[in-house]
Design an enzyme around this catalytic site. Structure first.
Site, mmCIF file in Angstrom:
data_model
loop_
_atom_site.group_PDB
_atom_site.id
_atom_site.type_symbol
_atom_site.label_atom_id
_atom_site.label_comp_id
_atom_site.label_asym_id
_atom_site.label_seq_id
_atom_site.Cartn_x
_atom_site.Cartn_y
_atom_site.Cartn_z
ATOM 1 N N HIS A 1 30.973 46.722 32.504
ATOM 2 C CA HIS A 1 30.508 45.352 32.213
ATOM 3 C C HIS A 1 29.061 45.245 32.678
ATOM 4 O O HIS A 1 28.795 45.153 33.870
ATOM 5 C CB HIS A 1 31.401 44.350 32.939
ATOM 6 C CG HIS A 1 30.997 42.936 32.697
ATOM 7 N ND1 HIS A 1 31.336 42.259 31.542
ATOM 8 C CD2 HIS A 1 30.262 42.061 33.437
ATOM 9 C CE1 HIS A 1 30.839 41.036 31.602
ATOM 10 N NE2 HIS A 1 30.181 40.881 32.730
ATOM 11 N N ASP B 1 25.950 43.108 32.780
ATOM 12 C CA ASP B 1 25.394 41.779 32.544
ATOM 13 C C ASP B 1 23.975 41.916 31.998
ATOM 14 O O ASP B 1 23.147 42.627 32.587
ATOM 15 C CB ASP B 1 25.432 40.976 33.846
ATOM 16 C CG ASP B 1 26.866 40.618 34.221
ATOM 17 O OD1 ASP B 1 27.484 39.853 33.474
ATOM 18 O OD2 ASP B 1 27.371 41.129 35.236
ATOM 19 N N ASP C 1 34.089 37.913 30.766
ATOM 20 C CA ASP C 1 33.483 37.271 31.943
ATOM 21 C C ASP C 1 32.874 35.903 31.682
ATOM 22 O O ASP C 1 32.342 35.289 32.595
ATOM 23 C CB ASP C 1 32.395 38.218 32.504
ATOM 24 C CG ASP C 1 31.920 37.815 33.885
ATOM 25 O OD1 ASP C 1 32.729 37.231 34.623
ATOM 26 O OD2 ASP C 1 30.760 38.082 34.216
HETATM 27 ZN ZN LIG Z 1 29.293 39.132 33.485
#
Ligand SMILES: [Zn+2]
Length: 1023
Positions: free
Chosen positions: A262, A264, A374
Site C-alpha cells: 500500500h 500512499d 484505506d
Molecule cells: Zn493509505
C-alpha cells in the site's frame, strides 16, 4: 505429562536469536564503499554517476532529513564461494520498526539500471541479479534519508520534520556497512520451519496438534549442536519435516494471499518521494518474482505506474513483462486510491476512467475490482460508478477501524443509492500490510463473519509505503502454509481469482444498503480548507472548460484541447488521493497542493477564455453575452468581477442576466421588484419580494421569511449564521479526527466589530459584518440580489487559532428526523436522531453543494461552495444545521489552516430538494460575462429538470463525437427529451469508458431516454 510448551518456547526464542539467526550468513566480506551527498533535491542517475565520491566508512552518520546520498559499492566474490547463494547486504542504519517509515535505498547496476530496493526487512541484493560467477561487483545505491514526522504513528506532538524548510540538518542515520555474504541454505530453511511451526503452536488451542508441534520443536533443538549450527541445521530440519508435512483439515479456512504494497501517493512524504517509493518497491517485487515465481503482486493507482513509465523505462519493461506473466497484477482501475467522500461525481467517474484506461492501454488488462483498502469511508454513489466502468467487485479494509460499530459481514453485496450492487469483500485479517504470520491467519479465520455459507477470505501481504512489499520471509511462510494441519490453507493468487471464486460460492451474500460510513476520521471533511476549496473550484472549472471547449469545437471548429484537459484532469485526480484531499498529510504536501490548485485554476481559466474567444468569432463588438455552465436556465443578477476583465455597462456592481442551460445568454434589463435595505432599531432588513431577512445589531440573522410560504426559516427566538468556536482535541489523530467531546465546550462569536450596509439595491443588497476574536478576523458579507430566494454569506477568515474548530450554525424552524445531503450523482438521507449506536456515531457528516432539512411541504437548504463537513442536531422546535468551516490541528502539519480562507455559503428558505439541487450548481458555477456572440445554441439540453447534465465533452477517441453524462437527481423516475444544438444523426448509450452499450432512436436532433432513480447515463452523440 508435564507442560513443557512454555519452556520450549523460551528456549527457542534464545536459540534463534543467539545461535541460529547469526549463522544465516556464515561467510562475509566488506565491499569498498564511497559516497556522494546530494546537495539538494534528488538528481538523475547520469548526474549521480558523474559526481565525485569519497570514501565512506561503516559507522559514519549520514542523512539530514529528506536528503539523498549515493553510495558506490565495489568488490569481488571469492573464487571458493562459487556456486553458493551470495547476497550483497546493505545496512543504511535500519531499525527493525516500521519498514517504509525510515531510510530506504534503490540499488542500480553499473549501467544505471534499477536492480532492487533496499529497505529494513529486505536489505539484500542477490549477487546473481548483478553479476555472474565471480565477476567483479559494482553497484550504486541511491539512499534516501526519509524522516518519520509522526513517530510511532502518534499524531502528536507537532513535528518540524514534515517540511524540508523546517526539518533541520542533523543526520538521522548511521551507515552500518555493505557486505558480500554467503547464505547457508539449511539455516535459512530451518529459521522458517521453526518460525511457522512456533507461530502456529502459539495460536492453536490445547490439544494433539499443538502438543506435537511443541514436542517436535523441542526435539529439533536437541538435534542442533549450538556450537555447530551450520553443520547440524539439516538434522534439525529432518525432525520437523513430518510435522510440516501433515495436510490441512478439509474444513480449513481458505486464504487467498495477494502480494501487495500500500503506497500512499503522498502522506508523510511529498509526491516526489512517492515516485521513488514506487520505483523501489516495484523493482524489489520484479526481482523477488525471479526467486519465487509463484508470487502474485497486486498494485493499484495508475498514477504510480505512469511515473515509472515516464522516468524508469528499464523497470517499466520489467513490469510489463511481469504483468504479461501474471506475476504483477494491476488492480483497482483508479487513477489513485482516492478519497470517495469529497470528490465530485464527475471526478469520481474520471478516477475510474483514467485508471482503467491506463491499464487497458499500457497492458491490455481490464481490471474488474475497485481496490480501496484505506480510504476514509465510501460514498454510496460508488457501486453504480464501479459497474458503469466495467467493475464487478469492490475491496475495502478501512471500516474495521470503526470506533463503535462493526460491519456485520466480511463478504456482501454493497448497494448504492440507485440500487446497483457490487460484490464486496472486507478482508477479516484486518490489515492490508500482512506478513502471513499465524496470528494474522488465525485472526482472518476467527473474524470471518460469513463462515457458515462461505469459506474464503483475502489477505493482502507485504510492507507498504516504501517497505518493499512482500519479502522472502513471507513467501517462505506461504510455501509452508499451503496445506498445513492446524492452519488456514494459504494460496497465492490474484484478487480477480479470489473474487470470482468467492462470488461463485456465495452469490446470495447479504446486502448492505447505502453509505459505508467510517466511524473515525470525520475531520478529514474539513482539515486543510484551502485544499478543499481548491478541489471544488477545480472540478467546476473543468466542467466549464470541457463544456465551452466542446461548444467552440462544434460551433466554430475550434481545436479541442485534449492533451491539456487530460493533463489537468490527472493533476486534479492525483490531488484527490486519500491523504491529500482529506488533509492528513505533512506541510510539504499541503503547500504543494495549494500551489498546484493555483496553477490548475490559472490553466483552466485560460482554456475557458480561449473557448470564449473562439465563440466570439468575428463578431464586431463585445455584446456582453453571458456563459451559463449550470444545467438549468437562469435569470439572475450577476455580481462582481468578470472572467475576461470586462466591466459591466456603466460600471455597475451588478447587472441582470438571462441564459439558457449550458448555453450563452445576455445581459438585459430587470423589470421585477428591486431589493431594498431598511435600517431601524439597530436592525437591518433586506427584502426583494421573494425573501425578507432581518439582521440584528450583532450581525446575526433573526428572521428569514420567504414570500411563497410566509414561514420563518429561523427557529423562534434563535439566531442564524451564529459562528461557534469549539476546542478541538481528538484523542489520537489530529488532522483526521474530530471526537464527540468537542461539543461539550463552545464559545458563541456574537460580538461584531462592525455591521455595515455596503450595497442598498436595486439589484444588490449587501451587509458586511466584521468579527475579531483571538488573533483571527472574520469578515462576512451578506448578499441578497433581486429575483433570488438565496441569501449568500461571502466569507473571508484570517484564521490564526490553535486546535479549534469553527462552525456556522443555522437553527431552523423545521421538524424532521433526517437530513438530505447532496453526494455524487444524487443525494443521501441520513437520520439525525441518535436512537442507535450507528446514528449516534454519525455526529459529523459530509455533503457536497447542499444540505437540506424539511417537512413534506416546507424545507430549508444550506448551500456552500467549498465546505464538506456538517453536523445536524435536533432540539425543541428547531433543527440546527451547522457547517464545519475550518480547523487548526497540529499534526502532521503543525501550521495546518493558518491562512486567509475565502468561501461562500448560503441559506435558502422554502427550498425543496429539487430547488437545492438547482441552486447548488448556480452557487458553484457563477455566470461569466464575456464578449461571446449569443447566437449559438446550447450543445445539449434536457427537457426534464430532474435529469441533469453533469458533463459535456468531446469523445476521448477524438472522433469528434459529443459525450454527455446525465443523471436523475431527485430519486425519481424520469423521461427526458434531449435536444442537440448541432445536427445530431446518431446517439448511443456508452459506458464510462465511452464503449458502446446500446443504440438510442434519434429524430430531428432529439432523443428520448428514460432513467430510474439516480441512474447515471452516458451518451455518445454523433453529428
Ligand atoms: Zn493509505
Amino acid at each position: 505429562m508435564h507442560d513443557r510448551e512454555r519452556h520450549t518456547a523460551a528456549r527457542l526464542e534464545r536459540v534463534l536469536a543467539q545461535r541460529i539467526r547469526p549463522a544465516l550468513y556464515p561467510l562475509r566480506r566488506p565491499l569498498a564503499v564511497t559516497a556522494w551527498h546530494v546537495p539538494g533535491e534528488p538528481v538523475t542517475v547520469d548526474h549521480a554517476f558523474a559526481a565525485d565520491y569519497e570514501p565512506f566508512d561503516p559507522g559514519t552518520p549520514w542523512g539530514p532529513p529528506w536528503s539523498t546520498m549515493w553510495l558506490h559499492l565495489t568488490g569481488a566474490v571469492p573464487a571458493d564461494w562459487a556456486g553458493r547463494h551470495v547476497d550483497v547486504l546493505v545496512d543504511l542504519g535500519f531499525t527493525d520498526a516500521w519498514p517504509g517509515f525510515q531510510a530506504e535505498g534503490l540499488a542500480f547496476d553499473a549501467l544505471g539500471v534499477p536492480v532492487k530496493g533496499i529497505s529494513p526487512r529486505n536489505h539484500h541484493v542477490p549477487v546473481a541479479a548483478v553479476a555472474a560467477g565471480t565477476e567483479p561487483i559494482e553497484l550504486f545505491v541511491e539512499a534516501a534519508a526519509n524522516p518519520m514526522p509522526m513517530p510511532g504513528f502518534r499524531a502528536w506532538p507537532p513535528s518540524p520534520l514534515g517540511d524540508r524548510a523546517t526539518a533541520g540538518t542533523e543526520p538521522l542515520y548511521r551507515f552500518e556497512g555493505a557486505d558480500l555474504a554467503v547464505r547457508d541454505e539449511a539455516v535459512w530453511h530451518l529459521i522458517h520451519d521453526l518460525d511457522v511451526l512456533s507461530q502456529l503452536g502459539d495460536q492453536l488451542p490445547p490439544g494433539q496438534r499443538r502438543a506435537e508441534i511443541w514436542y517436535a520443536i523441542g526435539r529439533a533443538l536437541d538435534a542442533l549442536d549450538l556450537h555447530a549450527v551450520n553443520a547440524t541445521a539439516q538434522a534439525a530440519r529432518e525432525v520437523l519435516a513430518p510435522v510440516l508435512a501433515r495436510p490441512a483439515h478439509a474444513s480449513a479456512h481458505l486464504i487467498s494471499a495477494v502480494g501487495h504494497a500500500h503506497i500512499d501517493t503522498a502522506w508523510l512524504w511529498p509526491l516526489r518521494e512517492t515516485v521513488r517509493k514506487a520505483t523501489r518497491t516495484f523493482a524489489t517485487v520484479t526481482q523477488l518474482a525471479t526467486e519465487y515465481p509463484e508470487l502474485v503482486f497486486a498494485a493499484s493507482q495508475a498514477q504510480q505506474y505512469a511515473w515509472i513509465r515516464e522516468r524508469r523505462p528499464q523497470l517499466w519493461q520489467r513490469i510489463a513483462k511481469a504483468v504479461a506473466d501474471g506475476t504483477f497484477v494491476p488492480v483497482g482501475g483508479m487513477w489513485v486510491e482516492s478519497d470517495t467522500n469529497l470528490p465530485g461525481g464527475e471526478a469520481l467517474a474520471r478516477q475510474l476512467i483514467h485508471g482503467k484506461r491506463f491499464f487497458l492501454e499500457a497492458f491490455g488488462v481490464e481490471t474488474r475490482e475497485v481496490w480501496l483498502p484505506d480510504s476514509f469511508g465510501y460514498s454510496p454513489a460508488l457501486p453504480q460508478l464501479a459497474r458503469l466502468a466495467g467493475n464487478d467487485w469492490f475491496l475495502t479494509q478501512k471500516l474495521s477501524w470503526n470506533a463503535v460499530n462493526r460491519i456485520p459481514h466480511s463478504t456482501f453485496w454493497w448497494e448504492g443509492i440507485d440500487g446497483t450492487r457490487v460484490f464486496t469483500h472486507m478482508p477479516p485479517v484486518d490489515t492490508y500490510n500482512a506478513e502471513l504470520t499465524a496470528a494474522e491467519l488465525n485472526r482472518a479465520q476467527t473474524q470471518f463473519a460469513d463462515a457458515g455459507p462461505a469459506t474464503m477470505s483475502l489477505v493482502p501481504f507485504g510492507y507498504g509505503d516504501g517497505g518493499g512489499g512482500p519479502n522472502r520471509d513471507m513467501l517462505e511462510r506461504a510455501r509452508r502454509l499451503r496445506d498445513l494441519d492446524g492452519s488456514p490453507a494459504v494460496t497465492i493468487r490474484s484478487p480477480a481469482e479470489f473474487f470470482a471464486a468467492a462470488q461463485a460460492e456465495y452469490a446470495d451474500a447479504p446486502v448492505w444498503v447505502g453509505e459505508l460510513y467510517l466511524e473515525l476520521h470525520r475531520a478529514t471533511y474539513t482539515t486543510q480548507a484551502k485544499t478543499k476549496a481548491g478541489n471544488r473550484r477545480s472540478e467546476h472549472l473543468l466542467r466549464e472548460a470541457e463544456l465551452w471547449a466542446a461548444t467552440a469545437a462544434l460551433h466554430r471548429g475550434a481545436p479541442y484541447p485534449y492533451e491539456r484537459l487530460e493533463r489537468v484532469w490527472q493533476q486534479v485526480l492525483t490531488l484527490q488521493f486519500h491523504d491529500i484531499l482529506p488533509g492528513s498529510s505533512i506541510a510539504w504536501v499541503n503547500r504543494e497542493a495549494r500551489e498546484a490548485y493555483e496553477h490548475i485554476q490559472a490553466e483552466l481559466e485560460e482554456l475557458i477564455a480561449e473557448a470564449a474567444t473562439a465563440l466570439r468569432g468575428s463578431a464586431p463588438s463585445a455584446s456582453n453575452a453571458v456563459l451559463n455552465a449550470a444545467p438549468h436556465a437562469r435569470d439572475e443578477v450577476v455580481v462582481g468581477a468578470f472572467a475576461d476583465g470586462q466591466a459591466l455597462p456603466d460600471g455597475r456592481h451588478a447587472a441582470w442576466a438571462s441564459a439558457p442551460a449550458l448555453g450563452i445568454g445576455a445581459l438585459g434589463a430587470y423589470s421585477g421588484p428591486p431589493v431594498t435595505v431598511a435600517s431601524a432599531d439597530g436592525r437591518t432588513t433586506v427584502d426583494n419580494g421573494l425573501l425578507r431577512v432581518v439582521i440584528d445589531g450583532d450581525g446575526l440573522i433573526t428572521s428569514a421569511v420567504d414570500a411563497r410560504s410566509g414561514r420563518d426559516a429561523i427557529a423562534a427566538g434563535q439566531r442564524g449564521n451564529l459562528l461557534q468556536l469549539h476546542p478541538d482535541h481528538p484523542n489520537n489523530w489530529d488532522a483526521w479526527d474530530i471526537d464527540p467531546h468537542y461539543r461539550n465546550t463552545v464559545t458563541d462569536l456574537t460580538a461584531a466589530q462592525s455591521v455595515t450596509v455596503v450595497a442598498d439595491g436595486p439589484l444588490l443588497a449587501a451587509v458586511e459584518v466584521v468579527r475579531v476574536f483571538g488573533a483571527s478576523t472574520i469578515t462576512q458579507t451578506y448578499r441578497l440580489t433581486a429575483g433570488s430566494a438565496r441569501f449568500d454569506v461571502e466569507t473571508v477568515v484570517d484564521w490564526r487559532e490553535s486546535e479549534k474548530v469553527l462552525k456556522a450554525a443555522f437553527p431552523l424552524g423545521v421538524h424532521t428526523d433526517q437530513a438530505t445531503a447532496e453526494i455524487q450523482f444524487g443525494h443521501l438521507r441520513r437520520p439525525i436522531h441518535t436512537n442507535t449506536s450507528w446514528d449516534d456515531a454519525r455526529f459529523e457528516i459530509w455533503a457536497h453543494r447542499w444540505l437540506h432539512v424539511g417537512e413534506p411541504s416546507y424545507g430549508v437548504a444550506v448551500l456552500n461552495d467549498a465546505t464538506y463537513g456538517h453536523d445536524v442536531t435536533r432540539g425543541p422546535g428547531a433543527t440546527t444545521v451547522r457547517l464545519t468551516l475550518v480547523r487548526a490541528p497540529h499534526s502532521p502539519d503543525p501550521q495546518a489552516d493558518q491562512d486567509v480562507h475565502r468561501f461562500a455559503y448560503a441559506l435558502m428558505p422554502g427550498a425543496g430538494v429539487a430547488d437545492a439541487t438547482v441552486e447548488g450548481y448556480r452557487l458553484n458555477l457563477p455566470l461569466r460575462v464575456t464578449g461571446a456572440e449569443s447566437a449559438y445554441p446550447s450543445l445539449v439540453t434536457s427537457s426534464h429538470p430532474g435529469v441533469i447534465v453533469e458533463a459535456v465533452k468531446l469523445a476521448d477517441d477524438r472522433s469528434g463525437d459529443v459525450i454527455v453524462r446525465l443523471y436523475e437527481a431527485r430519486g425519481d423516475r424520469a423521461e427526458t427529451r434531449l435536444t442537440a444544438g448541432f445536427p445530431m444523426r446518431a446517439a448511443t448509450i456508452v459506458d464510462l469508458l465511452e464503449r458502446h452499450v446500446a443504440e438510442v432512436a434519434v429524430g430531428d436532433r432529439e432523443a428520448a431516454v428514460a432513467l430510474r432513480p439516480f441512474q447515471i447515463l452516458t451518451l455518445r452523440l454523433s453529428a
